[in-house]
Design an enzyme around this catalytic site. Sequence first.
Site, short mmCIF file in Angstrom:
data_model
loop_
_atom_site.label_atom_id
_atom_site.label_comp_id
_atom_site.label_asym_id
_atom_site.label_seq_id
_atom_site.Cartn_x
_atom_site.Cartn_y
_atom_site.Cartn_z
N CYS A 268 32.95 -7.61 7.19
CA CYS A 268 33.24 -7.09 8.53
C CYS A 268 34.74 -6.99 8.78
O CYS A 268 35.22 -5.99 9.31
CB CYS A 268 32.59 -7.99 9.59
SG CYS A 268 32.79 -7.39 11.27
N CYS B 269 25.77 -13.31 13.75
CA CYS B 269 25.21 -12.93 15.05
C CYS B 269 23.88 -12.20 14.92
O CYS B 269 22.94 -12.50 15.62
CB CYS B 269 26.22 -12.06 15.80
SG CYS B 269 25.61 -11.44 17.38
#
Length: 360
Positions: free
Chosen positions: A107, A204
Amino acid sequence: MFSIFYYMTCKKKIALSFSGGLDSSFSTFISKKNNFYIEVFFIKNWNAFENKNCFFKIDLVYVKNLCKKFKIKLHILDYSKIYWNSVFLLFLKSLKMGLTPNPDVYCNREIKFKILFYYLIYILKFDFLSTGHYSKILKFKKKNIFLVSADLKKNQTYFLFNIDKIARKKIFFPISNYLKSSIKLFIYYFNFLNFNKKSSIGICFIGEKKFKVFINKYIKKKAGFVIDDKKKIIAKHDGIFFYTIGEKFFCCENVDKSYIFKKNINKNLLYVTNEKEKLLMQHILIKKINFKGKESKNIYFTKTRHSIDFNLSIFYWNKIYKKYAIFFKFKQKIVNPGQYVVFYKNNECIGGGEIFKIIK
């Protein structure tokens, strides 16, 4: 106290990536205190409606509250499709290969400090991208040196080792000289809305302790056998991609608590042991290195996980496997192919590479 941006003049235009946590809140505060022009960008990486364990809506409340408190313009960017293509699909591909991928590294490399960075710096013309990471970039003799943060326990250079060196000229980390304990006290004392917010655990889009349930939506189960120290079949597993080396394996009441210490991808086998010594590794092969290491033996400090201590290591070219290799002075516990090893020289993070294979 707040004059840490000595290399920037006031009124620089700062784009601050805000996650909703304590660190990004404090980053926003001290940036505002330094009289910079700030705009906050909140990134949606996952479809929050698909997963009740993702705290997107709660984090957004914290972000909106802080922006209102300090009168800062807020932008909400939906990068969920980009995240799916650039991070999640790569994550799934690595899992199917039996590896243990690190989506946080993906990410940072593909989203935050690449796509988002380009949009903010070259399209919107911001001067700098700021985040709440515990890392430090110091300008010295026209070079941007990537250093560990003052808080070594929270130091996050492990997740950021492959940020493009050119991009580092336009990135800074406001909390690089602060301790987490001091930040917590500050947030509590000034009664920020998120003062009681816990640090995020896990990924998440998966949530805490829901990994196998979540991944089963995207990867079909492939049952195989579990082998013990005596080379006997003691149980069945649902699929190698559900498990990682070092993980506890529970199968039945009559079997002692065991740990996964090896995978056989081709035969779809998991090997378990109740001897913790078998989890210790001292020699690994690595690939996709992003710094120029000499083929002769070099000594560096390394990390194979964010949470462990620095380990003195020998880095060299292995002529047998024809790959770069590392020999650790102190044996490492739980080293997984697909993860990364990151190199340090003094306090500088100089790069890293992907763990390819464990050598016994």
